[in-house]
Design a protein around this motif. Structure first.
Motif, mmCIF file in Angstrom:
data_model
loop_
_atom_site.group_PDB
_atom_site.id
_atom_site.type_symbol
_atom_site.label_atom_id
_atom_site.label_comp_id
_atom_site.label_asym_id
_atom_site.label_seq_id
_atom_site.Cartn_x
_atom_site.Cartn_y
_atom_site.Cartn_z
ATOM 1 N N LYS A 84 0.828 -1.210 0.000
ATOM 2 C CA LYS A 84 0.000 0.000 0.000
ATOM 3 C C LYS A 84 0.859 1.256 0.000
ATOM 4 O O LYS A 84 0.478 2.281 -0.570
ATOM 5 C CB LYS A 84 -0.951 0.002 1.191
ATOM 6 N N GLU B 207 -8.578 4.928 -5.634
ATOM 7 C CA GLU B 207 -7.628 3.821 -5.648
ATOM 8 C C GLU B 207 -7.342 3.395 -7.091
ATOM 9 O O GLU B 207 -8.242 3.407 -7.931
ATOM 10 C CB GLU B 207 -8.181 2.632 -4.860
ATOM 11 N N LYS C 211 0.779 3.842 -3.164
ATOM 12 C CA LYS C 211 0.439 5.255 -2.969
ATOM 13 C C LYS C 211 1.533 6.168 -3.525
ATOM 14 O O LYS C 211 1.241 7.190 -4.165
ATOM 15 C CB LYS C 211 0.224 5.571 -1.494
#
Length: 497
Positions: A351, A430, A355
């Protein structure tokens, strides 16, 4: 005890009979025969292609970066170099308002082969007393000057040798198809290694051995120069600047700088050029030009590339238990340029990696990344997706392995580097698909571009190169910590080629 005195059980005829009976009877028989017809005729990947999966994975993206013409590494292992140069050419093109641009990949290929050869011989000198069958020496000796590499190898070369446009040092047959060149360069290096170790056994000092090595490197230079041509020490360059001011990635300061460095090649006024056109004569291209004479590769890099290659860090996602997250690792014997440090990687959760990648693309900057490109890949259509390559449906069995086990058991090795030039964000912000610029030419994918879905990215992407400004505080701190040093066979990711 003989080699057959063990508990191993061989397949016998009854086993085979039962397997065949199960294959040809029951509800599965029809599916097996249809699948076999498709696979035997078309191959596994085409037979496993899902039209539903490819339909769902569109080549549309909420954020896309305008890149130049697709590049082609051809029959060479230079993907890491192409991907690196593709990230920089995007920055150069938009800073200086160029329609298109390509760096010379062959220029860095020459120096990479030359520097890897020297580093290999230096590693040999540092391991003279290692048995040839030791794990360390085997790792050093396996690929002394292969094509593969990492982003940081690219950084080492750029810092030392700079960059040149493709016009200054075009491709050669041996850069486009490097096998024979690499084969005989490797043989020569192994020959030199045998000689150095013999001299060592005969009592020669390390200084004497380095004198031999210096002479050997003259042969290496000659081999590289004959195969690729000598690289330029200086060159001329001319480029036309785009008309208009529609490039939002260039600020006023950049635009003024471009104009300051540009000169006009127009020999007539616009009205006169227009008159020539009306009379049927070719019109004169009056766009401004950037003109350089006798510029060195280092001068070119520092003047025209608007980013510093040293301002990036390598983030990895390797969820193996013995590779803790937020740990900075360094790999022994991994550099390609002897005077530089070994390559380093910071391992982070997916993650965090994801990002950072999204933030960098949203800010208008492409991303170098490494992955296992063989997994669930449709080369013709340009898809990376388990939903597009349904081998589970074709063979009637599950193929799922989690990322940690895939890396630990060498099923998901990184083997290819490419460039991310776009991303699609869902309603929650996302990423659900990524636009990927490949270096396999325009005949693969969609005009050379691929699309990967979010699941594929998370599972098969192992490494991304991120500008420091897009790192969170915890990750940035981890990149600055003292590294944990790994042996060469313990790499978080493998060289890309």
């Amino acid at each position: 005890m003989t080699e057959n005195d063990n508990d191993a059980k061989a397949i016998d005829a009854e086993d085979v009979r039962q397997y065949s009976e199960n294959y040809n009877t029951g509800d599965a028989a029809r599916a097996n025969h249809v699948a076999a017809n498709a696979a035997v005729k078309n191959g596994v990947i085409k037979a496993a292609t899902s039209y539903e999966g490819t339909r769902e994975l569109t080549h549309d993206f909420s954020i896309e970066l305008k890149q130049g013409t697709i590049t082609d590494q051809q029959r060479s292992g230079r993907c890491w170099m192409f991907a690196s140069l593709n990230t920089l050419r995007y920055e150069l093109m938009h800073r200086w308002k160029l329609e298109d641009f390509e760096f010379s990949e062959t220029y860095l290929f020459f120096w990479d082969k030359f520097e890897k050869s020297n580093t290999y011989l230096e590693n040999v000198l540092n391991t003279l007393d290692e048995p040839t069958d030791s794990r360390t020496f085997e790792a050093i000796n396996a690929y002394p000057a292969d094509d593969g590499g990492w982003w940081q190898m690219f950084v080492n070369l750029v810092n030392k040798y700079g960059l040149v446009p493709k016009s200054a040092y075009p491709e050669s047959q041996n850069s486009k198809d490097s096998d024979a060149f690499t084969q005989y360069l490797t043989t020569k290096l192994h020959q030199f290694t045998i000689q150095l170790r013999e001299h060592h056994r005969n009592g020669k000092s390390i200084d004497e051995l380095r004198t031999f090595k210096k002479r050997y490197m003259e042969d290496i230079y000659r081999i590289c120069a004959i195969a690729l041509g000598e690289p330029p020490a200086k060159f001329d360059w001319r480029a036309r600047v785009k008309d208009g001011d529609d490039d939002k990635s260039s600020d006023d300061k950049d635009t003024k700088a471009a104009k300051k460095n540009a000169t006009s090649n127009a020999s007539t006024k616009k009205s006169e050029a227009k008159a020539e056109k009306s009379e049927g004569e070719p019109g004169i291209d009056e766009r401004k030009q950037i003109v350089e004479h006798d510029i060195t590769p280092l001068e070119f890099y520092h003047k025209y590339v608007p980013v510093d290659v040293n301002d990036f860090v390598t983030l990895c996602n390797n969820p193996m238990k013995n590779r803790p997250f937020y740990t900075h690792f360094q790999l022994k014997y991994s550099t390609n340029v002897a005077e530089t440090g070994n390559l380093d990687f910071t391992n982070v959760p997916i993650k965090v990696l994801r990002k950072a990648a999204v933030d960098q693309v949203k800010a208008g900057h492409p991303i170098w990344f490494a992955c296992d490109c063989m997994q669930y890949c449709l080369r013709d259509g340009g898809y990376f997706s388990k939903n597009a390559v349904r081998v589970d449906e074709l063979f009637g069995t599950d193929f799922s392995i989690d990322k940690a086990n895939g890396l630990e058991y060498s099923d998901y090795p990184s083997n290819h580097a490419m460039t991310i030039t776009g991303v699609n964000l869902d309603e929650n912000g996302e990423p659900n698909r990524w636009k990927i610029e490949n270096s396999w030419g325009k005949s693969t994918g969609t005009d050379g571009y691929y699309v990967a879905d979010g699941e594929w990215f998370d599972q098969f992407v192992t490494e991304v190169i991120i500008r420091k400004e897009f790192l969170d505080d915890k990750t940035l701190k981890a990149t600055q910590a003292d590294p944990v040093v790994l042996d060469p066979w313990e790499a978080l990711t493998a060289r890309c080629d």
